[in-house]
Design a protein around this motif. Structure first.
Motif, mmCIF file in Angstrom:
data_model
loop_
_atom_site.group_PDB
_atom_site.id
_atom_site.type_symbol
_atom_site.label_atom_id
_atom_site.label_comp_id
_atom_site.label_asym_id
_atom_site.label_seq_id
_atom_site.Cartn_x
_atom_site.Cartn_y
_atom_site.Cartn_z
ATOM 1 N N TYR A 47 0.800 -1.228 0.000
ATOM 2 C CA TYR A 47 0.000 0.000 0.000
ATOM 3 C C TYR A 47 0.834 1.282 0.000
ATOM 4 C CZ TYR A 47 -3.734 -3.283 1.148
ATOM 5 O OH TYR A 47 -4.610 -4.328 1.121
ATOM 6 N N TRP A 102 -0.693 0.543 -4.113
ATOM 7 C CA TRP A 102 -1.952 -0.152 -4.374
ATOM 8 C C TRP A 102 -2.994 0.267 -3.345
ATOM 9 C CZ3 TRP A 102 -3.414 -3.725 -8.160
ATOM 10 C CH2 TRP A 102 -2.428 -4.006 -9.096
ATOM 11 N N LYS A 132 -7.207 -0.829 -1.980
ATOM 12 C CA LYS A 132 -8.200 -1.896 -2.013
ATOM 13 C C LYS A 132 -9.585 -1.295 -1.873
ATOM 14 C CE LYS A 132 -8.267 -2.998 2.878
ATOM 15 N NZ LYS A 132 -8.308 -4.023 3.891
ATOM 16 N N VAL A 192 -12.841 -3.356 -1.006
ATOM 17 C CA VAL A 192 -13.497 -4.624 -0.702
ATOM 18 C C VAL A 192 -14.748 -4.298 0.101
ATOM 19 C CG1 VAL A 192 -13.266 -6.867 0.425
ATOM 20 C CG2 VAL A 192 -11.302 -5.842 -0.745
ATOM 21 N N TYR A 195 -1.061 -9.182 -0.825
ATOM 22 C CA TYR A 195 -2.401 -8.817 -0.358
ATOM 23 C C TYR A 195 -2.845 -9.737 0.775
ATOM 24 C CZ TYR A 195 -7.375 -7.860 -0.227
ATOM 25 O OH TYR A 195 -8.638 -7.546 0.207
ATOM 26 N N GLU A 231 -3.529 -8.585 4.674
ATOM 27 C CA GLU A 231 -4.831 -8.798 5.320
ATOM 28 C C GLU A 231 -4.753 -9.831 6.452
ATOM 29 O OE1 GLU A 231 -7.462 -6.804 4.621
ATOM 30 O OE2 GLU A 231 -5.975 -5.819 3.331
ATOM 31 N N TYR A 275 -12.825 -11.208 -7.104
ATOM 32 C CA TYR A 275 -11.732 -10.264 -6.872
ATOM 33 C C TYR A 275 -11.103 -9.874 -8.204
ATOM 34 C CZ TYR A 275 -10.895 -9.978 -1.823
ATOM 35 O OH TYR A 275 -10.969 -9.676 -0.491
ATOM 36 N N ILE A 318 -7.083 -3.371 -5.956
ATOM 37 C CA ILE A 318 -7.568 -4.718 -5.679
ATOM 38 C C ILE A 318 -8.997 -4.534 -5.196
ATOM 39 C CG2 ILE A 318 -7.326 -6.751 -4.219
ATOM 40 C CD1 ILE A 318 -4.282 -5.977 -4.068
ATOM 41 N N GLU A 319 -9.922 -5.186 -5.888
ATOM 42 C CA GLU A 319 -11.332 -4.895 -5.630
ATOM 43 C C GLU A 319 -12.157 -6.174 -5.549
ATOM 44 O OE1 GLU A 319 -13.922 -1.311 -7.061
ATOM 45 O OE2 GLU A 319 -13.627 -2.684 -8.745
#
Length: 182
Positions: A12, A17, A19, A21, A48, A52, A137, A146-147
């Motif tokens: 990040y 990057w 996210k 989510v 990722y 997390e 994803y 990242i979604e």
């Protein structure tokens, strides 16, 4: 905890990057991750997951499980796929998902880093047999995003399900967009 902080910092802060989510993650699920156009997708996915605090299994062709990578991939959650053998991997993974307290499996449905409009359907079969959801994803290299904004429950109509899933991924750009076919 140190690994998680390192992955967050690298993904990040250093790499920039983000996210998005918006869905809950139950104890059992399959992640459908696309587009898959580069070996860097694996590194991104591992960063990722580390950021997390997750350990997620993944499938990879058996040819990658040679020394010294094989033990490393297995430790990271890798499951070798023997494409030449006719085994019922979907049945065994579905049975494992049903009996386990937690089940997390990431699959890249294209099955290759080259353009392939014929996506593998095994992840839908596993999810259907196990009665678990598929989290959609997307990894967008253009937006560094990242979604995951959709949880998909297989209907049993593989063709319709696959058409819906492919449509979801049209907005994502892989590292090599020319290698992404939906």
């Amino acid at each position: 905890m140190i690994w998680r902080k390192f992955c967050r910092w690298l993904l990040y802060r250093q790499k920039g990057w983000q996210k998005n989510v918006t869905v809950d993650h139950p104890e059992k699920y399959i992640i459908c991750l696309a587009p898959h156009t580069s070996n860097w997708d694996f590194v991104l996915g591992q960063l990722y997951a580390g950021a997390e605090g997750w350990k997620i299994n993944f499938m990879m062709k058996k040819e990658w499980f040679f020394w010294p990578l094989g033990p490393l991939f297995r430790r990271l959650g890798g499951i070798p796929v023997y494409r030449s053998k006719h085994t019922s991997m979907t049945d065994s993974l579905a049975a494992e998902a049903r009996s386990a307290e937690a089940f997390r499996l990431c699959i890249t449905p294209e099955g290759t880093r080259s353009a392939n409009p014929e996506w593998k359907r095994g992840f839908l079969v596993i999810a259907q047999k196990a009665g678990i959801p598929v989290l959609l994803y997307g990894a967008d290299y253009e937006r560094k995003l990242i979604e995951c904004t959709e949880v998909f429950i297989p209907t049993g109509d593989i063709e319709a399900d696959m058409a819906h899933i492919k449509d979801y991924y049209k907005k994502y750009k892989g590292k090599h967009p020319e290698k992404f076919a939906y």
